[in-house]
Design an enzyme around this catalytic site. Structure first.
Site, short mmCIF file in Angstrom:
data_model
loop_
_atom_site.label_atom_id
_atom_site.label_comp_id
_atom_site.label_asym_id
_atom_site.label_seq_id
_atom_site.Cartn_x
_atom_site.Cartn_y
_atom_site.Cartn_z
N LYS A 258 34.13 119.01 35.36
CA LYS A 258 33.64 118.25 34.28
C LYS A 258 33.59 119.11 33.14
O LYS A 258 32.95 120.15 33.27
CB LYS A 258 32.37 117.57 34.63
N ASP A 263 27.64 117.28 24.94
CA ASP A 263 27.33 116.07 25.33
C ASP A 263 26.34 115.51 24.33
O ASP A 263 25.19 115.75 24.53
CB ASP A 263 26.82 115.76 26.67
N LYS A 270 21.67 111.15 22.56
CA LYS A 270 20.50 111.87 23.29
C LYS A 270 19.46 112.09 22.47
O LYS A 270 19.74 112.59 21.30
CB LYS A 270 20.95 112.95 24.13
N ASP A 340 26.83 107.89 27.14
CA ASP A 340 26.19 108.92 27.72
C ASP A 340 26.79 109.08 29.28
O ASP A 340 26.63 110.15 29.68
CB ASP A 340 24.64 109.13 27.45
N ARG A 344 31.69 110.83 34.11
CA ARG A 344 32.15 110.21 35.08
C ARG A 344 33.91 109.71 34.68
O ARG A 344 34.71 109.29 35.38
CB ARG A 344 31.52 109.09 35.72
N1 BES Z 1 25.64 115.61 30.87
C1 BES Z 1 24.54 114.62 31.27
C2 BES Z 1 23.76 114.78 32.40
C3 BES Z 1 22.72 116.22 32.43
C4 BES Z 1 21.48 115.82 32.18
C5 BES Z 1 23.38 117.51 32.52
C6 BES Z 1 20.75 117.35 32.06
C7 BES Z 1 22.60 118.49 32.51
C8 BES Z 1 21.06 118.33 32.27
C9 BES Z 1 25.20 113.16 31.50
O1 BES Z 1 26.31 113.18 30.91
C10 BES Z 1 24.40 112.09 31.28
O2 BES Z 1 23.97 111.96 30.04
N2 BES Z 1 24.00 111.18 32.47
C11 BES Z 1 23.37 110.23 31.89
C12 BES Z 1 23.86 109.03 32.75
C13 BES Z 1 23.22 107.94 32.50
C14 BES Z 1 23.52 107.37 31.09
C15 BES Z 1 23.75 106.65 33.58
C16 BES Z 1 21.65 110.56 32.56
O3 BES Z 1 21.65 111.12 33.28
O4 BES Z 1 20.94 110.07 31.98
ZN ZN Z 2 27.30 114.78 30.23
ZN ZN Z 3 26.24 112.10 28.73
#
Ligand code: BES
Ligand code: ZN
Ligand code: ZN
Length: 491
Positions: A258, A263, A270, A340, A344
């Site tokens: 990835k 992000d 976020k 967010d 995936r």
């Molecule tokens: N990049 C984030 C996940 C992340 C969180 C990486 C903390 C490193 C540290 C990912 O893209 C994300 O935001 N995931 C969401 C998914 C949700 C929207 C289903 C999450 O984990 O909240």
């Molecule tokens: Zn991410």
């Molecule tokens: Zn994300």
């Protein structure tokens, strides 16, 4: 940093400190090394309140003059010794030396040190002896970074020097990943990853690099990767690196990273507290670059294809929108329920691409995919999702060996129900917070063709720590490089 095995017999070469490791015993700690040639004065020194606990340190000025200081290092109970306890002790030792501005040491190795143990000790020195200074200005003038420069190991056998040199080389690839993750988002954007990949192909004849830019991605109908990058100023890229270490063999392992270079969360922005570290969202990509470099520099006799899905999940009027549907490279349509959950999406396109054009025998993806994995298991292990038992066991073995822990997570088919969409083939995120790391994994599984062994490593907790420790002195860990190379070698 130099690490050399030197003979025990004869006079020691000068260094700033002499390291004496001790095993913990009931009555009093006992030296873990051969006492031959050691002055009794040195041996009795400081033994008083020193118990020999793992990573316990005591030191004094040396009476003999070959070194200025003598440092006692506890290794804990001999019977309870493990690769982990050795790593811990020698990482704490390295931190201690750095604090005391000691740059050269003579180290007595534990008697008849086995290869595994020796590599763990060398690994601890290398991991702990690292500093990311690119962004320090005034502070570095006031407090210059001190690193160990010369380590002479007494007690190993000469042949083990090969193992040491090999690990030092491997560490260059771990450091590549650590640097890329620590760096500013805008200094590790898709184009920078492309340059790095091309540089690898330039340096190693065993590596070929192919890059799909925006135009090629459009031609290939990589609708999800393109959607994620829509709000960004920088172009996305799909980087494909092939490494042929065993050209006569067809067997190939695909490693997919990835590569979200920042992000923001997209329009599902976020919040403060969640966004600040998001330059690290390309840690999977950084690991893939490290893995390819490592394979080539160590001349590992296996074939690899590394794929990086690089994009920025930015926010702008052009950004992809919640509620819209996009068509993936595989042809499946995806309703975007949360911008967010972008990792995936880019991975899905990379997964179908690599299966279509490279038909690998097995696939491993590395991704900082969910915050949920950190909630579940913290920063102590990467979440491992795998559809094949043998591969799971091999990855667990590699984890034990390298110290890059994995923890097996479930891929129950029932999870897929929560990703059913009423307007598309599936949606990218389920309603609610249930089992979010598993939802991410099961989403990816929808893009794995039948019969392909596949593992997904959620490294959101392990790629970048919230606090440093002696073994991981900079927040980025380079996780995945050692683990996957060890796995690949075990095939
Ligand atoms: N990049 C984030 C996940 C992340 C969180 C990486 C903390 C490193 C540290 C990912 O893209 C994300 O935001 N995931 C969401 C998914 C949700 C929207 C289903 C999450 O984990 O909240
Ligand atoms: Zn991410
Ligand atoms: Zn994300």
């Amino acid at each position: 940093m130099q690490i050399q095995i030197v003979p025990v017999a004869g006079k020691r070469k000068p260094a700033e400190a002499l390291i004496l490791p001790y095993w913990q015993e009931k009555k009093k700690p006992i030296p873990a090394f051969s006492k031959a040639g050691m002055d009794e004065v040195l041996l009795s020194l400081l033994e008083e309140d020193f118990k020999g606990d793992v990573a316990e340190i005591n030191y004094s000025y040396a009476p003999e003059g070959v070194e200025k200081k003598v440092i006692l290092l506890g290794l804990g109970k001999k019977s309870g010794s493990s690769l982990a306890s050795l790593r811990k002790a020698f990482a704490v030792l390295t931190e201690f030396c750095r604090k005391k501005k000691i740059v050269s040491i003579n180290v007595f190795l534990p008697n008849a040190v086995e290869d595994d143990n020796l590599v763990a000790i060398v690994d601890a020195f290398c991991m702990a002896n690292y500093s990311f200074d690119e962004s320090k200005r005034e502070t570095i003038k006031e407090k210059p970074t001190v690193l160990l420069q010369k380590i002479q190991l007494m007690g190993g056998v000469k042949k083990q020097q090969e193992l040491i040199d090999r690990h030092l080389l491997l560490m260059e690839s771990v450091d590549l990943a650590r640097i890329l993750v620590n760096r500013n988002a805008d200094e590790a954007k898709a184009h920078d990853l492309v340059l790095k990949a091309k540089a690898l192909a330039e340096k190693y004849p065993s590596i070929q690099c192919e890059v799909l830019g925006k135009k090629e991605l459009e031609k290939e109908k990589m609708g999800l990767l393109l959607a994620v990058n829509r709000g960004a100023d920088h172009d996305p890229a799909l980087i494909v690196l092939t490494y042929k270490g065993d050209p006569k063999n067809k067997d190939t392992t695909a490693v997919i990273g990835k590569g979200i270079t920042f992000d923001t969360g997209g329009l599902n922005l976020k919040p403060t507290g969640g966004i600040e570290s998001m330059r690290i969202d390309m840690a999977g990509a950084a690991a893939v670059l490290g893995i390819l470099q490592g394979a080539a520099s160590l001349k590992i006799k296996k074939n690899l294809v590394g794929v990086i899905a690089a994009a920025e999940n930015a926010i702008s009027a052009k950004a992809y929108k919640p509620g819209d549907v996009y068509i993936s490279h595989s042809g499946k349509s995806v309703e975007i329920t949360n911008t967010d959950a972008e990792g995936r999406l880019v991975l899905a396109d990379a997964l179908s691409y690599v299966q279509k054009y490279h038909a690998p025998n097995r696939i491993i993806d590395l991704a900082t995919l969910t915050g949920g994995i950190v909630v579940a298991i913290g920063e102590e292990a990467s979440g491992l999702f795998c559809n094949e038992h043998k591969m799971t066991e091999k990855l667990k073995k590699a984890a034990e060996h390298t110290g890059e822990r994995v923890w097996e997570m479930p891929l129950y088919p029932e999870y897929a129900k929560a990703l059913k969409s009423t307007i598309a083939d599936l949606k990218n995120s389920s309603a609610g917070r249930k089992a979010s790391p598993c939802m991410g994994a099961i989403f990816l599984e929808q893009f794995i063709l039948k019969e392909t062994p596949w593992a997904h490593l959620d490294i959101a907790g392990t790629a970048y720590l919230s606090e440093t420790n002696p073994y991981y002195p900079s927040f980025a860990t380079g996780v995945g490089v050692k683990l996957i190379l060890s796995f690949v070698e075990s095939l």
